[in-house]
Scaffold this motif. Structure first.
Motif, short mmCIF file in Angstrom:
data_model
loop_
_atom_site.label_atom_id
_atom_site.label_comp_id
_atom_site.label_asym_id
_atom_site.label_seq_id
_atom_site.Cartn_x
_atom_site.Cartn_y
_atom_site.Cartn_z
N PRO A 86 -0.82 7.83 -66.84
CA PRO A 86 -1.54 8.37 -68.01
C PRO A 86 -0.72 8.44 -69.30
O PRO A 86 -1.28 8.38 -70.37
CB PRO A 86 -1.96 9.77 -67.57
N PHE A 117 -10.28 5.19 -65.82
CA PHE A 117 -9.31 6.09 -66.43
C PHE A 117 -9.68 6.27 -67.89
O PHE A 117 -10.24 5.39 -68.51
CB PHE A 117 -7.89 5.51 -66.32
N SER A 120 -6.10 5.86 -73.55
CA SER A 120 -4.98 6.54 -74.19
C SER A 120 -4.00 5.47 -74.65
O SER A 120 -3.75 4.51 -73.92
CB SER A 120 -4.30 7.48 -73.20
N CYS A 123 -1.20 5.15 -72.17
CA CYS A 123 -1.59 4.91 -70.78
C CYS A 123 -1.26 3.48 -70.36
O CYS A 123 -1.23 2.56 -71.18
CB CYS A 123 -3.10 5.15 -70.68
#
Length: 157
Positions: A86, A117, A120, A123
């Protein structure tokens, strides 16, 4: 001096734009044991406005039909994984599946499912397929091991 100043923003824009698109999907036959055996491997990425996805899949390891007279019956193992990190400071989290069998014995493809997911900029998501197999004696190898891995840095942002 002005050229350097103008080039920097252009470089920054190019880097940000290239980070937003998912890597191309990987789909092909992977050859093992000097092409005596093969397996179909797929690693796919996708995205929405708020999520990024990855799916890893492998079919059974089987004899290559273009190499006549090989009926190997060798043991093999396949591991597929979808992983996410992440942020740059987080550790990898992995969803995985495993399969073992004999070459030439019908088995369903294995897959990690479509792992989703949140987007980001820090990420990373990754699709991995690892194949380990014994080889037929005609191949000149005792065993073979292939790792196919694709990583998406930025997860859609």
């Amino acid at each position: 001096m002005k050229i350097r100043v103008l080039a920097l923003p252009l470089f920054m824009f190019t880097s940000a734009a290239s980070a937003s698109a998912p890597p191309p999907n990987f789909s092909q036959q992977v050859y093992l044991c000097n092409s005596h055996l093969q397996a179909k491997v797929d690693i796919s990425f996708g995205q929405t406005t708020s999520t990024a996805t990855v799916q890893s899949q492998s079919g059974q390891v089987k004899d290559n039909p273009f190499v006549p007279g090989i009926e190997s019956g060798m043991e093999y193992a396949v591991f597929v994984a979808s992983s996410v990190k992440p942020s740059s400071t987080a550790s990898w989290s992995t969803l995985s599946a495993q399969q073992a069998g004999l070459v030439g014995t019908p088995q369903a493809p294995i897959s990690t499912g479509n792992s989703t997911f949140l987007n980001s900029s820090s990420c990373q998501i990754q699709g991995t397929v690892i194949i380990s197999t014994g080889c037929p004696s005609a191949s000149g190898m005792n065993q073979d091991y292939k790792t196919i891995e694709r990583t998406w840095v930025g997860c859609g942002l």
